[in-house]
Design an enzyme around this catalytic site. Structure first.
Site, PDB file in Angstrom:
ATOM      1  CD  GLU A 451      -2.763  -1.279   0.017  1.00  0.00           C
ATOM      2  OE1 GLU A 451      -3.044  -0.239  -0.621  1.00  0.00           O
ATOM      3  OE2 GLU A 451      -3.167  -2.407  -0.349  1.00  0.00           O
ATOM      4  CG  ASP A 525      -3.264  -3.623  -7.319  1.00  0.00           C
ATOM      5  OD1 ASP A 525      -4.329  -3.036  -7.077  1.00  0.00           O
ATOM      6  OD2 ASP A 525      -2.344  -3.748  -6.493  1.00  0.00           O
TER       7      ASP A 525
END
Length: 627
Positions: A451, A525
């Site tokens: 992150e 992603d």
């Protein structure tokens, strides 16, 4: 209900009498029925005492025994000879038993009466009987049950109005009288342009002279098109409340029934009722259920003659030889690309109103509408909430308000505060917080680096949407997440697309920079990157090798095709260019993170410490973001 049906409450006594007529012989037979005995009892207690007057063999199966009258006072026969009513002797038969076969019975009887003179032997007669009442009852009872069940099914399928078999073709539309509709345009927010379009319909129904004096004609039909949750049905309800005219509402799927021809019949009946109550409005929700294009991809789309006949009848009713003056058709769909061109042409649906997802200002207005019934604190910033919900529909915003109220009630609070709204947004976007999910320290470190990679690259690439907060708290299916605040732009450049690909791949790139290997945490992603890269190459023409070519189909008709709109050679080129595009974006993310590895580690450490960091925390580490 006038007239009633086959089994209406006023006729039950007739069927009760018929039932008693068939059951009466059975009820009476209980008083005249004989007692069952065995051959041994017959031989030992009756034949030996010479108490038997005669024996009657019925249908070669059963023997009925009659006892002599002089045995009326005998203790054994007293009860069976006593009549049920009055005085005297019961006529009989008094006893009965099964004989097995006639030959066996006669043989046993002959042996039991050996040595008895023929004049004293028991009289035996043979009789053939038919239970005609029982036979009729066996045939009639199933028929009565079938008629009753069929009548019950037809009444239930016809709805509360008690419709029967001849009412299958009647319209199932719900009529909303003008005084019953409570929704108005005040309850609709964020749809100013669409509201203005439909207001003309309302004004025409209220004051038709304003338009007709100049020779104008009001549109016969208005179709509302937009994504789910944008307020199509709500706008139709507001039209019903504002116009103060009879309003028929029905779903497109209600026209289609298991019986052939019912759909077209219901369309005819609907317009017949509407003409009788003109001026009025007919609202058909999800009209794509019956309005799909005819003859195109019929095999794949499941088209059938019943649905097409229903559509043909709708086309005729809306603009045929008949006149529908005063009847306005309002329809809603989120699949306008699937509708038949004949349905959308001027003269039927003259006006097309497109509803889009609300922008920031419109979302703020929608929040105001849905916050009216809520008990809230005074410091709620509507602009902040609208900014935190890009891409949300009106239905999504209504869900947020309701979820915030539920969270506040769960926390035993007297009023709904800003934090409850923020938690409601987080829950709807990413799912509920998984406090019970056990994550090892090693996994938590990987999630923090992942992150942090998104945060650093997004911060340093100026064309990427501004980041709001980063979290490593598990929510829904995700172990961590980064929240962005998308800028509401109608156009996006190729550079912006490329930088967004790099920011999306930055999580995996951070894992490679920090640990020298990658994990499976980048699945979501990679899915987003692959989809967006194909859009850049196939739809937007952002590839030099393919040139300014787009294979996008705005009509949606190619969705049902089995063939791709390009050749195998072109397909190979597309795959190669997408792979190059993704690899270039990944290398850019790697380069940025290697140059700023110390910043990556600082953000990851802060995430491990606080679990959630906001824009202000990132500014302290990464500096002011370049606008």
């Amino acid at each position: 209900m006038p007239g009633g049906g086959l089994f209406s409450s006023g006729k039950w006594w007739v069927y009760l009498l018929i039932l008693l007529f068939f059951l009466l012989p059975t009820l009476l037979s209980r008083y005249t029925s004989s007692s069952e005995i065995s051959w041994k009892v017959f031989e030992k207690d009756m034949l030996s005492r010479k108490a038997v007057e005669k024996v009657v063999v019925i249908n070669n199966e059963r023997a009925d025994v009659y006892i002599k009258k002089e045995f009326a006072n005998d203790s054994m026969f007293r009860e069976v000879l006593k009549p049920p009513f009055g005085k005297g002797i019961q006529a009989g038969p008094h006893y009965s038993f099964n004989i097995g076969s006639v030959e066996q019975f006669e043989k046993k009887l002959e042996e039991a009466q050996k040595g008895i003179p023929d004049s004293d032997k028991i009289e035996v007669s043979y009789v053939k009987e038919q239970d005609w009442i029982g036979n009729i009852f066996v045939w009639v009872l199933p028929l009565i049950v079938m008629i009753f069940l069929w009548s019950y099914i037809l009444r239930r399928s016809g709805g509360a109005g008690g419709a029967g078999i001849f009412n299958f073709g009647k319209s199932t539309a719900t009529l909303i009288e003008k005084e019953k509709s409570k929704v108005s345009f005040d309850d609709v927010a964020g749809l100013e342009e669409a509201e203005q379009e439909v207001r003309e319909i309302v004004d025409f129904l209220k004051n038709p002279e304003t338009f007709t004096r100049l020779g104008a004609k009001i549109p016969k039909g208005v179709i509302l098109v937009g994504p789910p949750g944008t307020g199509k049905t709500l706008l139709a309800k507001a039209v019903a409340g504002e116009a103060q005219v009879p309003f028929f509402t029905i779903s497109g799927s209600e026209f289609v029934e298991m019986f052939v021809g019912v759909g077209a019949s219901r369309v005819r009946d609907l317009f017949k009722q509407a003409k009788e109550k003109a001026p009025c409005i007919i609202f058909i929700d999800e009209i794509d259920a019956i309005g799909r294009s005819r003859g195109k991809g019929a095999f794949l789309s499941g088209a059938n003659d019943e649905r097409e006949s229903t559509l043909n009848q709708l086309l005729t009713e809306m603009d045929g030889f008949g006149t529908n003056s005063g009847v306005i058709v309002l329809a809603a769909t989120n699949r306008a690309d699937m509708l038949d061109p004949a349905l959308l042409r001027p003269g039927r649906f003259d006006r097309h109103i497109y509803l889009e997802l609300p922008n920031m200002k419109e979302r703020e207005e929608i929040f105001k509408v849905h916050m009216r019934p809520l008990v809230m604190e005074d410091n709620i910033d509507l602009a902040l909430l609208a900014g935190q919900t890009p891409g949300f529909s009106g239905a999504d915003i209504a869900n947020i308000c309701n979820e915030a109220a539920l969270i506040a009630a769960r926390r035993k609070k007297e009023r709904i505060g800003r934090q409850e709204f923020m938690d409601a947004i987080d829950r709807i976007v990413a799912g509920i917080e998984k406090k019970s999910k056990i994550i090892s320290r090693e996994e938590k470190n990987i999630i923090a680096i992942h992150e942090a990679g998104h945060a650093v690259v997004s911060w340093l690439l100026k064309h990427v949407d501004p980041i709001v907060k980063v979290s490593i708290i598990p929510r829904g299916k995700s172990l961590g997440s980064a929240w962005y605040l998308p800028e509401e732009k109608q156009l996006r450049s190729e550079t912006a697309f490329n930088e967004r690909l790099s920011a999306t791949l930055a999580g995996r790139a951070a894992e490679e920079v920090a640990f020298g290997e990658v994990s499976s945490g980048a699945l979501d992603d990679l899915e987003k990157v692959t989809r967006e890269a194909y859009m850049m190459v196939v739809y937007f023409g952002f590839n030099e090798k393919l040139g300014n070519i787009s294979f996008y189909d705005s009509t949606g008709q190619r969705d049902m095709s089995l063939q791709k709109p390009y050749s195998e050679e072109t397909g190979r080129i597309i795959d190669e260019e997408v792979r190059k595009l993704v690899e270039t974006a990944y290398q850019r993310a790697l380069e940025i993170l290697r140059q700023n590895k110390h910043l990556l580690q600082q953000v990851a450490d802060l995430l491990l410490k606080k679990e959630m960091v906001f824009k202000e925390d990132l500014e302290k580490i990464l500096g002011k973001r370049e606008e």
